[in-house]
Scaffold this motif. Structure first.
Motif, mmCIF file in Angstrom:
data_model
loop_
_atom_site.group_PDB
_atom_site.id
_atom_site.type_symbol
_atom_site.label_atom_id
_atom_site.label_comp_id
_atom_site.label_asym_id
_atom_site.label_seq_id
_atom_site.Cartn_x
_atom_site.Cartn_y
_atom_site.Cartn_z
ATOM 1 N N THR A 167 1.000 -1.192 -0.207
ATOM 2 C CA THR A 167 -0.106 -0.100 -0.109
ATOM 3 C C THR A 167 1.134 1.164 -0.215
ATOM 4 O OG1 THR A 167 -1.869 -1.091 1.180
ATOM 5 C CG2 THR A 167 -1.696 1.052 1.167
ATOM 6 N N SER A 168 0.575 2.098 -0.980
ATOM 7 C CA SER A 168 1.450 3.259 -1.241
ATOM 8 C C SER A 168 0.785 4.494 -1.339
ATOM 9 C CB SER A 168 2.526 2.912 -2.311
ATOM 10 O OG SER A 168 3.207 4.452 -2.442
ATOM 11 N N TYR A 169 1.131 5.637 -0.631
ATOM 12 C CA TYR A 169 0.476 6.985 -0.579
ATOM 13 C C TYR A 169 1.707 7.667 -1.052
ATOM 14 C CZ TYR A 169 -0.905 11.693 0.183
ATOM 15 O OH TYR A 169 -0.980 12.935 -0.009
ATOM 16 N N GLU A 170 1.460 8.444 -2.254
ATOM 17 C CA GLU A 170 2.439 9.555 -2.558
ATOM 18 C C GLU A 170 1.886 10.861 -2.977
ATOM 19 O OE1 GLU A 170 5.629 9.927 -3.221
ATOM 20 O OE2 GLU A 170 6.677 7.813 -2.919
ATOM 21 N N ILE A 227 -2.411 8.470 -5.091
ATOM 22 C CA ILE A 227 -1.424 9.266 -5.442
ATOM 23 C C ILE A 227 -2.377 10.787 -5.644
ATOM 24 C CG2 ILE A 227 -0.138 10.188 -7.630
ATOM 25 C CD1 ILE A 227 -0.035 7.104 -8.700
ATOM 26 N N ASN A 228 -1.656 11.906 -5.090
ATOM 27 C CA ASN A 228 -2.278 13.232 -5.191
ATOM 28 C C ASN A 228 -2.324 13.525 -6.801
ATOM 29 O OD1 ASN A 228 -2.607 13.470 -2.613
ATOM 30 N ND2 ASN A 228 -1.003 15.082 -2.264
ATOM 31 N N GLU A 229 -3.603 14.011 -7.149
ATOM 32 C CA GLU A 229 -3.631 14.739 -8.450
ATOM 33 C C GLU A 229 -2.384 15.627 -8.751
ATOM 34 O OE1 GLU A 229 -6.567 17.621 -11.216
ATOM 35 O OE2 GLU A 229 -7.335 16.699 -9.348
ATOM 36 N N GLY A 230 -1.878 16.611 -7.786
ATOM 37 C CA GLY A 230 -0.942 17.406 -7.935
ATOM 38 C C GLY A 230 0.293 16.840 -8.500
ATOM 39 N N ALA A 231 0.536 15.568 -8.042
ATOM 40 C CA ALA A 231 1.606 15.037 -8.509
ATOM 41 C C ALA A 231 1.576 14.410 -9.855
ATOM 42 C CB ALA A 231 1.910 13.470 -7.382
ATOM 43 N N LEU A 232 0.469 14.401 -10.380
ATOM 44 C CA LEU A 232 0.448 14.189 -11.922
ATOM 45 C C LEU A 232 0.393 15.447 -12.904
ATOM 46 C CD1 LEU A 232 -2.256 11.197 -11.228
ATOM 47 C CD2 LEU A 232 0.234 10.948 -11.772
ATOM 48 N N ARG A 233 -0.553 16.365 -12.320
ATOM 49 C CA ARG A 233 -0.731 17.356 -13.046
ATOM 50 C C ARG A 233 0.484 18.540 -13.009
ATOM 51 N NH1 ARG A 233 -5.106 19.687 -15.141
ATOM 52 N NH2 ARG A 233 -6.659 18.411 -14.095
ATOM 53 N N ASP A 234 1.145 18.483 -11.983
ATOM 54 C CA ASP A 234 2.139 19.348 -11.680
ATOM 55 C C ASP A 234 3.412 18.630 -11.448
ATOM 56 O OD1 ASP A 234 0.343 21.567 -11.577
ATOM 57 O OD2 ASP A 234 -0.280 20.873 -9.992
ATOM 58 N N GLY A 235 3.773 17.551 -11.962
ATOM 59 C CA GLY A 235 4.838 16.665 -11.701
ATOM 60 C C GLY A 235 6.088 17.511 -12.274
ATOM 61 N N PRO A 236 7.230 17.239 -11.614
ATOM 62 C CA PRO A 236 8.574 17.884 -11.770
ATOM 63 C C PRO A 236 9.308 17.090 -12.854
ATOM 64 C CG PRO A 236 8.814 16.431 -10.103
ATOM 65 C CD PRO A 236 7.292 16.277 -10.380
ATOM 66 N N VAL A 237 8.404 16.893 -13.941
ATOM 67 C CA VAL A 237 9.192 16.285 -15.268
ATOM 68 C C VAL A 237 8.606 17.026 -16.433
ATOM 69 C CG1 VAL A 237 9.693 14.166 -14.081
ATOM 70 C CG2 VAL A 237 7.403 14.295 -15.397
ATOM 71 N N GLN A 259 -5.459 4.884 -7.435
ATOM 72 C CA GLN A 259 -6.608 5.658 -7.129
ATOM 73 C C GLN A 259 -6.034 7.437 -6.812
ATOM 74 O OE1 GLN A 259 -8.639 2.838 -3.950
ATOM 75 N NE2 GLN A 259 -10.004 4.788 -4.213
ATOM 76 N N VAL A 260 -6.578 8.168 -7.281
ATOM 77 C CA VAL A 260 -6.131 9.495 -7.522
ATOM 78 C C VAL A 260 -7.084 10.476 -6.511
ATOM 79 C CG1 VAL A 260 -5.341 11.507 -8.863
ATOM 80 C CG2 VAL A 260 -5.226 9.370 -9.680
ATOM 81 N N ILE A 261 -6.234 11.229 -5.562
ATOM 82 C CA ILE A 261 -6.952 12.270 -4.974
ATOM 83 C C ILE A 261 -7.119 13.698 -5.634
ATOM 84 C CG2 ILE A 261 -6.855 13.559 -2.605
ATOM 85 C CD1 ILE A 261 -5.335 11.284 -1.360
ATOM 86 N N PRO A 262 -8.373 13.883 -5.910
ATOM 87 C CA PRO A 262 -8.516 15.314 -6.698
ATOM 88 C C PRO A 262 -7.945 16.427 -5.907
ATOM 89 C CG PRO A 262 -10.606 13.827 -6.456
ATOM 90 C CD PRO A 262 -9.725 13.457 -5.538
ATOM 91 N N ALA A 263 -7.172 17.370 -6.667
ATOM 92 C CA ALA A 263 -6.477 18.473 -6.218
ATOM 93 C C ALA A 263 -7.352 19.385 -5.408
ATOM 94 C CB ALA A 263 -6.044 19.206 -7.326
ATOM 95 N N GLY A 264 -8.877 19.412 -5.486
ATOM 96 C CA GLY A 264 -9.570 20.116 -4.577
ATOM 97 C C GLY A 264 -9.850 19.613 -3.400
ATOM 98 N N ASP A 269 -3.818 17.652 0.743
ATOM 99 C CA ASP A 269 -2.604 18.008 1.522
ATOM 100 C C ASP A 269 -2.839 17.841 2.738
ATOM 101 O OD1 ASP A 269 -1.567 19.713 -0.771
ATOM 102 O OD2 ASP A 269 -3.569 20.891 -0.429
ATOM 103 N N ALA A 270 -3.299 16.800 3.106
ATOM 104 C CA ALA A 270 -3.519 16.133 4.694
ATOM 105 C C ALA A 270 -2.245 15.357 5.137
ATOM 106 C CB ALA A 270 -5.040 15.509 4.853
ATOM 107 N N THR A 271 -1.672 14.811 4.394
ATOM 108 C CA THR A 271 -0.450 14.251 4.898
ATOM 109 C C THR A 271 0.677 14.585 4.340
ATOM 110 O OG1 THR A 271 -1.831 12.332 4.812
ATOM 111 C CG2 THR A 271 0.538 11.751 4.952
ATOM 112 N N ASP A 272 1.702 15.051 5.234
ATOM 113 C CA ASP A 272 3.092 15.597 4.812
ATOM 114 C C ASP A 272 3.928 14.847 3.906
ATOM 115 O OD1 ASP A 272 2.312 17.738 6.365
ATOM 116 O OD2 ASP A 272 3.069 16.878 8.188
ATOM 117 N N GLY A 273 4.000 13.402 3.959
ATOM 118 C CA GLY A 273 4.862 12.768 3.171
ATOM 119 C C GLY A 273 4.408 11.421 2.742
ATOM 120 N N PRO A 274 5.323 10.577 1.874
ATOM 121 C CA PRO A 274 4.812 9.323 1.336
ATOM 122 C C PRO A 274 4.862 8.386 2.608
ATOM 123 C CG PRO A 274 7.125 9.775 0.962
ATOM 124 C CD PRO A 274 6.696 10.928 1.534
#
Length: 337
Positions: A167-170, A227-237, A259-264, A269-274
């Motif tokens: 189980t992974s949250y990023e 995965i947070n939507e921000g990681a996909l929409r605003d990824g650093p690549v 499963q993707v957590i919508p940006a809104g 932003d509830a969890t600080d890290g993976p």
């Protein structure tokens, strides 16, 4: 959270909050709007930017985080503060230069992780509750890559191939087990950009070897990735690398649930890290919790900690879109990037 790490986070937040007021930022909404404007300008120049939402700004500036923000997030705060100050005729340097904040952050980060490690050392080691076959033994399958394996990740690498459920949250990146080689190389360069290309390639190879665990024939493990939507929409690549990565996520087999957590959503932003949880074939073996950071990791192992992190990922899963709507969102993101 132990008192000392909490005190360090709160003290750093207070410094950021003081700069927020000194710059004359009107509200968290104004902060988010300015951050988005800066991101657009940076994205056009470099293809990279850092997502800091209104709720993330609130949690950071009021000390309601469990850990320090990342340096990329702090740098974005500083950019916003300096831009807002300049608009109001306030000397930008009065809220601090990027170099000054970098020094403050590194000092706070060193104190924070020293305090966290001291607290973790008082928790009974997982090995005491796990049979010898699952304990931290000598280097095994990753021995050939020992030069790029930090000591704090050895325990996880030894246990990952033994798991039957992952189980992974990023919040910021795609999980390593699901990354394409190109995406992995881009992300690895963010933290190891000063290394020669041969060494970057070895880090990528190791990450790709880890993925064989998900491709095993027979007793193939299951993976649940949030995965947070921000990681996909605003990824650093770059755009093409991100589109290829999203296509890869869409192509994964049924044994991997994304499963993707919508940006809104507030949980975005509830969890600080993976957070990564490994579960082993027999219930008599204790789950492993892995909290990875840029240059360290924690392995909380008390029953209370295990219950806390299991509950945390379950809540994140409830906040995320179900698998089918997540695939629809992935398809849309691929078209929009």
């Amino acid at each position: 959270m132990p008192d000392e790490p909490k005190r360090i986070v709160e003290a750093f937040s207070q410094e950021l909050h003081a700069a927020y007021h000194k710059a004359g930022v009107r509200s968290y909404e104004a902060f988010a709007a300015r951050s988005t404007k800066i991101n657009r300008a940076m994205h056009s120049d470099t293809g990279k930017h850092t997502f800091v939402s209104r709720s993330a700004a609130y949690k950071t500036l009021t000390g309601k985080r469990e850990r320090l923000p990342t340096w990329d997030q702090v740098a974005q705060f500083v950019r916003v503060f300096r831009a807002e100050a300049a608009d109001r005729g306030i000397a930008p340097d009065s809220v601090g230069t990027m170099e000054q904040w970098k020094a403050k952050y590194e000092a706070a980060s060193a104190r924070f992780w020293a305090a966290k490690k001291a607290a973790a050392s008082r928790i009974p080691a997982m090995a005491a509750a796990v049979p010898a076959a699952f304990s931290d033994g000598p280097q095994t399958w990753w021995r050939a890559y020992a030069d790029v394996v930090p000591a704090w990740s050895e325990r996880y690498l030894n246990h990952e191939p033994l798991s039957h459920r992952i189980t992974s949250y990023e919040p910021v990146y795609v999980p390593g087990l699901l990354q394409t080689p190109e995406y992995a190389a881009a992300v690895i360069r963010l933290g190891h950009g000063d290394e020669p290309e041969e060494r970057i390639a070895r880090r990528v190879e190791l990450r790709m070897l880890r993925q064989r665990h998900l491709e095993r024939v027979g007793e193939r493990p299951c993976m649940w990735a949030i995965i947070n939507e921000g990681a996909l929409r605003d990824g650093p690549v770059g755009g093409e690398t991100m589109r290829a990565q999203i296509r890869h996520l869409r192509s994964l087999g049924r044994h991997v649930q994304v499963q993707v957590i919508p940006a809104g959503h507030p949980a975005h932003d509830a969890t600080d890290g993976p957070i990564t949880l490994l579960r082993f074939p027999s219930s008599q073996f204790q789950d492993l919790v892995f909290l990875e950071h840029a240059d360290s990791a924690l392995y909380p192992s008390s029953e209370e900690d295990l219950a806390h992190y299991l509950h945390a990922v379950q809540k994140l899963g409830l906040a995320a879109l179900m698998p089918d709507p997540s695939r629809t969102l992935l398809r849309r993101l691929e078209a929009e990037i």
